[in-house]
Design an enzyme around this catalytic site. Structure first.
Site, PDB file in Angstrom:
ATOM      1  N   GLU A 273       0.891  -1.170   0.000  1.00  0.00           N
ATOM      2  CA  GLU A 273       0.000   0.000   0.000  1.00  0.00           C
ATOM      3  C   GLU A 273       0.920   1.208   0.000  1.00  0.00           C
ATOM      4  O   GLU A 273       1.670   1.423   0.949  1.00  0.00           O
ATOM      5  CB  GLU A 273      -0.907  -0.056   1.233  1.00  0.00           C
ATOM      6  CG  GLU A 273      -1.933   1.051   1.287  1.00  0.00           C
ATOM      7  CD  GLU A 273      -1.543   2.110   2.295  1.00  0.00           C
ATOM      8  OE1 GLU A 273      -1.167   3.224   1.839  1.00  0.00           O
ATOM      9  OE2 GLU A 273      -1.610   1.847   3.494  1.00  0.00           O
ATOM     10  N   CYS A 312      -1.794   8.348   3.879  1.00  0.00           N
ATOM     11  CA  CYS A 312      -1.817   7.809   2.517  1.00  0.00           C
ATOM     12  C   CYS A 312      -3.169   8.032   1.865  1.00  0.00           C
ATOM     13  O   CYS A 312      -3.291   7.930   0.640  1.00  0.00           O
ATOM     14  CB  CYS A 312      -1.460   6.333   2.534  1.00  0.00           C
ATOM     15  SG  CYS A 312      -2.510   5.337   3.605  1.00  0.00           S
TER      16      CYS A 312
END
Length: 719
Positions: A273, A312
């Protein structure tokens, strides 16, 4: 001359013991201290600790997980491990305040700390609940229906999940040292796979504090959790196909890891990720003055400033119709001015803390400078060091603090490459305009969103269902998650930047191509799916689920397979009940009077049960037929054992299918077989799933379904 006192090392936890470089054989004494990387308070610059894993035996750590960790976790069932997660979450809840205090040193405000710490604890609660509700109290998970591979049913096939035999290595980013660890740990623990945590250096001391609290709970089995504090460059060298790596961080580091021979060629499972230029798209209908416009502005500012934009999932690209671009910039600027107070999170009134480190601050400023040089214009904020609120309440520029003003950029050229490729991992967002052609076309917005080349999440803010449909279907393949924001959910939404453990977290392309969370899906990521083939008896033995055609011991009517002297399964507690214990009833004849009475008493006078002529014209029926629910009700009467006993309640039916119509004059019988037995760890009863099948007088299947009951573990209440 006096020697300056060096900060303490952040310890690692390896092979069920705490370790620092000072514990190495032959380590220097206090007169010649071991050197490590210094980590500092993000707000003051004060050195907090040193970090080093130099000399740590990583091969021994991996082997400890594969042996001790696997053995200890394997002694527990899925439900027992899930219950330990619940107990761990309760324990950590009581330790939150001390973790908040440590978290403040990373630059996190109380709200930021809650997202990290409370959010991580919430993941434990969620996986504990889902593990006990959705998975068997066993260590084999059956996936999907059985495939019959022979005409006589003696050869079957299906898929099962079993845990991988190695370790789950997690390499985490600096921004969520607790949540990032626990969201990976929880599904691995449920699956029964030991975890090795490698936190990022700048905030690894908070991960260490959380691990220390977890271990002090006394809940975790030996070998189930290890911590590497410091660089672990050769950790992947120690892994093989039995293991997996879950990475959160930069795309460049993910690329290096993916190219490692053990991952590229050696079969180590890998999920990533990574960087993500997430978008928030304002629909043409969401003009100033609408609830959607207000919700959109609030969301953008929240995502710019929570964790100082170091998420993120933060919004980096604000995609809006050209005609409201100026209004959006003004509204974001006004809210930033009204709501944001930058400073030490330990000071009263501060709403945005420091970035994680001076190095991170330099990286963000460099990225903003690059975007300014590429066509972005500064619409709000500054790159100069801001005056901030210090812990004592005074306001000043803090040279050693990693503070930054929020920055909003305006992009006249919405297709400028930099806005779609450069990420400033801080409180930075850019506004881009799209042409909606008088409000009816969002094609350009879809195209702009896709220029991010794969993102974790996007927000679509509109109250127009057609716009929502166009945008979601247009951008979904480029995103791991899409939040639909409007007046109906603005107050209840968990927000753009908040992944929830029930749903997948990850995204295609630039976002890493990986997948985390997603409820039970993430548990299965730590398991191997295997196709198994064999006889019904062998598959029953392997899976703990009775398969049609396997041995059964039935009480009831000898004409239909009952064994003389067999005890009705409803008279058996869980301690006595076995898979394949069954009851086979005799036949009961259905009359037209029965059908008519049921129709009149229930009000279900559908023509197939009341009008012979109409029923005969129906291609599925021979004439008037019995109600399916009449047959199911009769089946209960045929298999029930009415006296008080260990069966406490019937709590539902699953997978009910009506197959062959039953006309007046036909007869039915039922066979009930113990299919799956699931004792509850926390209660004195458990669930039993019974395979129920109705046949007519010709042996044809009339209906099939599962009956769900709650059954005592031992004869207690009605003993």
């Amino acid at each position: 001359m006096a020697t300056a006192t060096k900060a303490e090392f952040v310890p690692s936890y390896i092979q069920d013991a705490w370790w620092t470089p000072a514990d190495m054989p032959g380590a220097p004494d206090s007169g010649a201290p071991v050197e490590g990387t210094e980590v500092r308070d993000a707000s003051t610059g004060v050195v907090l600790a040193q970090v080093s894993a130099e000399g740590l035996d990583l091969a021994a750590a991996v082997e400890h997980g594969r042996t001790v960790g696997q053995a200890e976790l394997g002694r527990l069932t899925i439900h027992e491990r899930a219950l330990k997660l619940r107990d761990l979450a309760v324990f950590l809840n009581d330790r939150r305040q001390e973790l908040y205090a440590v978290s403040a040193q990373t630059g996190a405000t109380t709200i930021d700390s809650m997202a990290d710490i409370d959010g991580g604890i919430g993941v434990l609660f969620t996986f504990s609940s889902k593990g006990r509700r959705e998975l068997p109290n066993a260590n084999v998970i059956v996936e999907g229906p059985v495939e019959v591979l022979s005409k006589d049913g003696s050869f079957l096939g299906e898929h099962v999940y079993t845990r991988i035999p190695g370790v789950a290595v997690q390499i985490n980013a600096f921004n969520f040292p607790v949540w990032g660890m626990l969201e990976k740990f929880a599904p691995a623990f449920i699956a029964g796979v030991p975890t090795i945590v490698k936190p990022a250096t700048p905030s690894g001391y908070l991960a260490e504090a959380a691990v220390r609290a977890m271990l002090e709970s006394g809940i975790l089995p030996n070998g189930s959790l290890q911590l590497v504090s410091g660089a672990a460059r050769d950790l992947v060298d120690r892994l093989d196909y039995r293991d997996m790596v879950s990475f959160t961080g930069s795309a460049s580091t993910a690329k290096v890891l993916r190219s490692h021979p053990n991952i590229a060629d050696g079969g180590v499972r890998f999920t990533a990720e990574t960087d993500s230029l997430n978008a928030a798209i304002l629909g043409p209908d969401a003009v100033p003055g609408t609830p959607e416009f207000d919700a959109f502005i609030k969301s953008v500012v929240t995502e710019m400033t929570v964790k100082a934009g170091q998420k993120c999932t933060s919004i980096r690209r604000v995609i809006v119709p050209h005609e409201v671009r100026g209004a959006v910039i003004d509204a974001i600027g006004d809210r930033l001015s009204e709501r944001v107070v930058v400073g030490d999170p330990r000071a009263e009134g501060v709403t945005m803390g420091a970035l994680a480190s001076l190095e991170q601050l330099a990286d963000v400023r460099s990225a903003v400078a690059e975007m300014l040089a590429a066509g972005g214009e500064l619409a709000w904020g500054t790159l100069a060091a801001p005056a901030v609120t210090r812990a004592d309440g005074s306001v000043a520029v803090v040279e050693r603090g990693a503070f930054m003003s929020p920055v909003l950029l305006d992009w006249a050229d919405a297709e400028a490459p930099a806005v779609h490729t450069v990420e400033a991992f801080g409180p930075v967002a850019g506004v881009l305009g799209y042409d909606s052609h008088d409000g009816g076309d969002v094609t350009e917005a879809v195209r702009l969103a896709a220029l991010g080349a794969g993102s974790l999440v996007a927000t679509v803010c509109t109250n127009d269902p057609d716009v929502a449909r166009q945008l979601v279907t247009g951008i979904a393949a480029h995103h791991g998650r899409v939040l639909l924001l409007n007046r109906e959910d603005a107050r209840t939404s968990t927000g753009h930047g908040s992944p929830v453990p029930h749903l997948v977290h990850g995204g295609p392309g630039r976002a890493g191509g990986g997948e985390e969370l997603g409820g039970i899906r993430s548990v299965q990521h730590h398991m191997q799916r295997t196709a198994i083939q064999g006889s019904p008896n062998m598959l029953t033995a392997v899976t703990g689920v009775w398969h049609t055609g396997a041995d059964r011991t039935a009480a009831g009517d000898p004409e239909f397979g009952a064994v003389s002297g067999a005890v009705h399964p409803f008279r058996k507690s869980l301690a006595e009940l076995r898979l394949g214990d069954a009851f086979a009833s005799g036949l009961r004849r259905v009359t037209l009077a029965d059908i008519t009475a049921f129709a009149n008493s229930t009000g279900d006078t559908f023509y197939a049960h009341t009008d012979a002529g109409a029923a005969e014209r129906n291609p599925f029926f021979p004439g008037i037929v019995a109600h399916g629910y009449l047959l199911v009700s009769w089946a209960a009467g045929l298999f029930v054992e009415p006296a008080p006993g260990p069966v406490l309640a019937n709590y539902g039916l699953e997978s009910l299918r009506f197959i062959t119509p039953v006309a007046a004059g036909d007869s039915i019988r039922v066979t009930l077989t113990a299919k799956k037995i699931t004792p509850r760890v926390t209660d004195e009863y458990g669930e039993v799933c019974w395979d129920a099948i109705l046949h007519n007088q010709n042996g044809e299947t009339v209906a099939s379904y599962d009956v769900l009951t709650l059954v005592e573990k031992e004869h207690t209440i009605y003993a």
